[in-house]
Enzyme design. Structure first.
Site, PDB file in Angstrom:
ATOM      1  N   CYS B  88       0.841  -1.201   0.000  1.00 43.73           N
ATOM      2  CA  CYS B  88       0.000   0.000   0.000  1.00 43.73           C
ATOM      3  C   CYS B  88       0.877   1.252   0.000  1.00 43.73           C
ATOM      4  CB  CYS B  88      -0.968  -0.020   1.178  1.00 43.73           C
ATOM      5  SG  CYS B  88      -2.337   1.143   0.969  1.00 43.73           S
ATOM      6  N   HIS B 216      -3.815  -5.046   0.720  1.00 45.28           N
ATOM      7  CA  HIS B 216      -3.234  -5.559   1.964  1.00 45.28           C
ATOM      8  C   HIS B 216      -3.554  -7.045   2.165  1.00 45.28           C
ATOM      9  CE1 HIS B 216      -2.318  -1.594   3.811  1.00 45.28           C
ATOM     10  NE2 HIS B 216      -3.369  -1.180   3.138  1.00 45.28           N
ATOM     11  N   GLU B 218      -2.170  -8.739   4.433  1.00 45.95           N
ATOM     12  CA  GLU B 218      -2.019  -8.948   5.883  1.00 45.95           C
ATOM     13  C   GLU B 218      -3.277  -8.583   6.661  1.00 45.95           C
ATOM     14  OE1 GLU B 218      -0.968  -6.388   4.286  1.00 45.95           O
ATOM     15  OE2 GLU B 218      -1.076  -4.594   5.544  1.00 45.95           O
TER      16      GLU B 218
END
Lengths: 768, 255
Positions: B88, B216, B218
């Site tokens: 990002c 993302h 994660e």
């Protein structure tokens, strides 16, 4: 020293002088201050009392009423006494964890400058949570906008500005936006409501209180954050008067300027300070600078610990030279907090903020700086350029002020129907119109502006269940659920029941995700306390909040009162008690989303249909003059919720969704939408005929907003589910899930695709 | 010895903790390193630049951070062949630093992740599919073939933009490691929720040791992030988007 010779002026002249100074203090209050001080009060003192005694800070007309709310309970770690309340979440590795929760309004600032007003609303509530020693883990925002039809550019601009402001601030500081709701009503045209909720995580052994500790005489007051400027001067008083369109321009000076970038760094630096303090076992005080600025914060921080304070305004880090002492003292520059620290650690804390996190490089002249001390003497003293510009007894400044005002109870609802509704519009027509109604349709175009998942601990983001769920502790299965609710359509016709429904809906939403409700907060948005009828709505609302919370065994741990929400013609907003409910999941894997999971499941309604349509979307669509709002049998509701939580723990609920705005068909359609058009195959619903599950008419059954929850139970679990329901009568099978992508009822069958089109689009044009 | 990964924090970064946690759970020795500690960076073997709003996105997202002293170390490391991943805002910084796609000079970007087509921040679930050969990018090399990686697009500036000539070079040079995909794995450019050119979600450099990924992974990386499609009973176990981090750690072990 500049002062106001109060004793020498007659009432009329005094009023005129006070108005010219922008003071909202009444003439009798001004004379009371001069009498107590025994001299002409300085301008700094007058602005200090003006902020401190404003409705916004003192709750002078509502404090007595708020004492009726239940505030104690087994899960209450800290009730509503400090900047935020705390509820017990659970234990992990031998530590007790609490969730810090704060709930406020930023209505007036958001009306005047929507972007900045809404952004600083988030900024302020986040500081309230941070200063309890907590890591900020989530925010939520209930919103009430005006009529945003295409021909209403101002109302549309306000709505967009508010959403952009919330997004800009919350996204940048990296706190996920977990919950919220949104209503549109022309009665909010001149006075939108922007409420904010923030949650934090804290070890219960490491809570920092908003007061100088017992042994804190001579503790250093260390100001942290943005350089003080002239913004936000008069904010507290501004929030305590009705908005007048003509004064919008002059009110703008009272609105604060947000800096989420700086806040991001201050939060991380403060977390570093927290861990240093824990390692060294040092007790301190920490408080957010909100209304009343440096003065309000330092006075409350010190007096709450039983101390006085002396501050030197010349030591404050300022953004511009030659600020007047009253501006430095009570201006509401954002992104500031105040520590009360023992001398031996001040240098280390300064180093963390100023060097390790380099605040002065992050924003012009931002820093941590010593500005004064707590004192054993019970005075509140401010110096400026060597002169004592304020010297008052601290308990006089921060003590309780009360206004006793007359209240007129709301008129009882006028019209109720005794028979089932005879409706000329077809079911098809009404269903599509309901799905497309602005209070019902998809909120995704709005909440997709907000980061729902930063920090990586979001379990259920907004839109995928009735409450947002987040697992805040690394390595633990503990999670919390949050919902915020309040229905202005009910508030307009029945203020007391509106409060009960706000509690019921917030609690119901938390139960629908399988979480046990553990506590509440409230934000009371009403009109003027000086109008007996409007004040009567507040009185009735607090009664409703108190009664419903007691019936459900829940307490309020935080809250806020926002009065004077009215247009310049004096027309008040609908009574708007907004309630947040926090729920607890000891095992996050037991939470339930609203998307249908499989074909061949049975759908059950847990709840009772009612004839009353007052406050419903259907009543609004058909312009029904029905003021009968559905009654709530809290004893039955409590039994239903206990049963549902037991079923969730036993893994028997495949999906669940509550019945609220728009009624049962909307609930069912949304359960189907949620698995469509996403990655799964579409799942449809066949709803059984009314005879099996309702005693009231078609429209009341399908569009009534009587509460309750629909759950999906897999065929294999039906016996266990029904056994668990036992003698509970309000659990009835109402349909099944089917492989065809349709919603079928009697002779009607709607394509889910068509329904989805009506539901998903209306807000897209407002929030493209 | 386990390779050491630094997770870099600039003023305004906001995703450092979950990024570090997922690296740890995938077996890396990861630490958060602050801008005031840049002197310690020489000791690390690999670098991850997490999401956020470094330097408030001033000028363009990532533009100021690309000139931060920490980037001096990162650029040198990347040129020496060490693994660097930006997620990002981290991806935006790597493009601004000229490391990715790496067709120009250092700190003279030839492409940028810039303002979304809709003109505002979006937060949406997305699926990513690798659209280059495994060996093209070391960080993504150990992913299962045809894997669909769940992630969240959460950005205001995630639309790849470059001149036609540079876009052609990016496409031809096999720089587009991941594209936005639908549930069946199709990758059509219109699936990019913010209008990213080439439907691109992630780019690598010529050498394939630097990855700039906009969404993302994660944030959809443990079973509790996606209970409806959890893998196995342990709700705290990594799954979903964590496959990319596992691949990163595998590449580190090989490196």
């Amino acid at each position: 020293m500049r002062d106001l010779a109060v004793a020498e002026l007659d009432d009329e002249t005094l009023r005129a002088r006070a108005d010219a100074l922008g003071l909202a203090l009444r003439v009798d209050e001004l004379r009371g201050i001069a009498d107590r001080l025994g001299r002409a009060p300085s301008l700094v003192e007058l602005y200090a009392f003006d902020a401190q005694w404003s409705e916004h800070c003192s709750y002078k007309s509502s404090r007595a009423l708020l004492s009726h709310l239940p505030t104690k309970g087994a899960d209450v770690v800290l009730g509503p006494a400090e900047d935020a309340g705390i509820l017990h979440l659970g234990e992990h590795e031998g530590e007790r964890y609490g969730i810090v929760i704060a709930h406020e309004s930023h209505n007036h600032p958001s009306q005047v400058v929507p972007f900045e007003g809404a952004a600083t609303g988030i900024g302020g509530i986040v500081r309230d949570v941070l200063c309890m020693g907590a890591e900020v883990v989530a925010v939520a925002d209930p919103l009430r906008f005006g009529n945003v039809d295409p021909a209403r550019p101002h109302q549309r601009a306000v709505a967009r500005g508010v959403v952009d402001g919330i997004a800009a601030y919350g996204n940048a500081i990296g706190v996920p936006n977990l919950a919220g709701d949104c209503y549109f009503d022309p009665e909010f045209d001149d006075n939108v409501l922007v409420n904010v909720v923030a949650l934090g995580l804290v070890k219960e052994s490491q809570i920092i209180h908003s007061r100088v500790p017992k042994h804190g005489a001579d503790f250093v007051l260390l100001l942290v954050g943005k350089a003080t400027d002239a913004s936000g001067f008069g904010g507290a008083s501004f929030s305590s008067v009705a908005l007048d369109a003509r004064e919008t321009e002059s009110n703008k000076g009272a609105v604060q300027v947000p800096d989420p970038f700086l806040k991001n760094v201050i939060m991380r630096a403060s977390y570093r300070v927290f861990s240093m303090l824990r390692a060294r076992g040092i007790e301190v005080g920490f408080k957010d600078l909100g209304a009343g600025g440096i003065m309000g914060c330092s006075a409350e921080l010190c007096s709450a610990g039983g101390f006085g304070a002396e501050l030197d305004l010349d030591t404050v880090n300022v953004a511009v030279d030659h600020l007047l002492p009253e501006v430095i003292a009570v201006g509401e520059t954002q992104e500031r907090l105040l520590w009360a620290l023992p001398e031996e650690i001040v240098d280390e804390v300064e180093r963390i903020y100023n060097e390790e996190f380099s605040l002065p490089q992050v924003a012009q002249n931002a820093r941590a700086v010593r500005i004064g001390r707590a004192t054993a003497a019970q005075r509140y003293q401010l110096r400026h350029r060597g002169e004592l510009v304020m010297d008052v007894p601290i308990d006089f400044l921060t003590g309780t002020v009360r206004d006793t005002l007359p209240a007129q109870p709301p008129a009882p609802p006028r019209e109720r129907r005794e028979h089932d509704l005879a409706c000329e519009r077809t079911l098809d027509d009404v269903l599509h119109a309901t799905l497309a109604h602005r209070d019902v349709c998809s909120r995704a175009p709005l909440f997709r502006h907000y980061d729902a998942v930063v920090r990586g601990r979001t379990v259920i983001p907004r839109g995928e269940a009735d409450a947002g769920v987040l697992a805040p502790i690394r390595g633990s299965q503990l999670a919390f659920a949050l919902s915020v609710d309040g229905n202005p359509r009910i508030g307009r016709i029945d203020p007391e029941r509106a409060a009960e429904h706000a509690v019921y809906e917030a609690v119901r939403n938390v139960v629908a995700v399988g979480a046990e409700p553990i506590g509440l907060t409230d934000c009371l948005n009403y009109g003027s306390p000086r109008d007996a009828r409007q004040f009567g709505e507040l009185v009735a609302g607090i009664d409703g909040l108190a009664r419903s919370a007691r019936a459900l065994g829940l307490a309020y741990v935080s809250g806020n009162v926002s009065l004077y929400n009215a247009a310049s013609d004096g027309h008040a907003i609908p009574a708007s008690p907004i309630v947040a409910c926090l729920g607890r999941l000891t095992d996050v894997s037991q939470c339930v989303t609203l998307a249908l999971k499989e074909v061949g499941s049975r759908l059950y309604l847990v709840g009772e249909t009612q004839r009353a349509l007052g406050g419903s979307v259907l009543a609004a669509l058909l312009s029904l003059r029905d003021e009968g709002v559905p009654a709530i049998d809290f004893e039955r509701v409590l039994a239903e919720h206990r049963f549902l939580l037991a079923a969730a723990r036993a893994g028997l609920l495949r999906s669940a969704h509550d019945i609220s705005d728009g009624g049962l068909l909307v609930t069912l359609a949304e359960m189907s939408f949620a698995c469509y058009p996403a990655q799964r195959a579409a799942i449809g619903i066949e709803l059984d005929g009314l005879a099996g599950w309702s005693n009231v008419g078609r429209y009341e059954s399908l569009f009534g907003e009587w509460g309750g929850i629909v759950v999906e139970v897999a065929e294999r679990d039906v016996d266990r589910f029904e056994e668990l329901a036992g003698a509970l009568e309000s659990v009835r099978e109402i349909g099944t899930t089917i492989p065809q992508p349709i919603l079928a009822f009697d002779d009607d069958a709607w394509e889910i695709d068509d329904l989805h089109r009506s539901w998903s689009r209306p807000l897209q044009e407002l929030f493209p | 010895m386990t390779a050491r990964v630094a997770v870099l924090v600039f003023p305004g970064t906001n995703s450092e903790e979950e990024t570090r946690d997922l690296l740890l759970d995938c077996g890396a020795d990861a630490r958060i390193v602050h801008w005031s500690e840049s002197a310690s960076l020489a000791y690390y073997d690999a670098f991850v630049l997490p999401g956020g709003f470094a330097y408030e996105d001033r000028i363009r997202a990532g533009a100021i951070a690309a000139h931060d002293a920490m980037l001096d170390v990162v650029i040198e490391a990347a040129q020496a062949g060490k693994l660097v991943m930006g997620i990002c805002n981290g991806a935006q910084i790597l493009l601004e630093a000229g490391l990715v796609p790496g067709s120009g000079e250092i700190r003279r970007p030839t492409a940028a992740f810039t303002h979304n087509a809709q003109g505002h921040f979006i937060c949406e679930r997305v699926l990513l599919r690798r659209t280059v050969a495994a060996e093209r990018c070391a960080i993504a090399a150990a992913l299962p073939e045809d894997a669909l990686i769940p992630a969240w697009a959460a950005h205001g500036q995630g639309r790849l933009a470059a001149s036609a000539a540079h876009l052609e070079e990016i496409e031809r040079g096999g720089h587009v490691v991941f594209r936005y995909a639908d549930a069946r794995g199709a990758t059509d450019a219109h699936l990019a929720p913010q209008g990213s050119a080439l439907g691109a979600a992630a780019l690598t450099n010529r050498e394939g040791n630097v990855l700039a990924i906009m969404p993302h992974p994660e944030r959809d990386a443990w079973n509790f992030n996606h209970l409806d499609r959890r893998e196995g009973a342990d709700v705290l176990a990594p799954s979903g988007g964590s496959v990319l981090f596992r691949s990163f750690v595998t590449a580190l072990e090989r490196w």
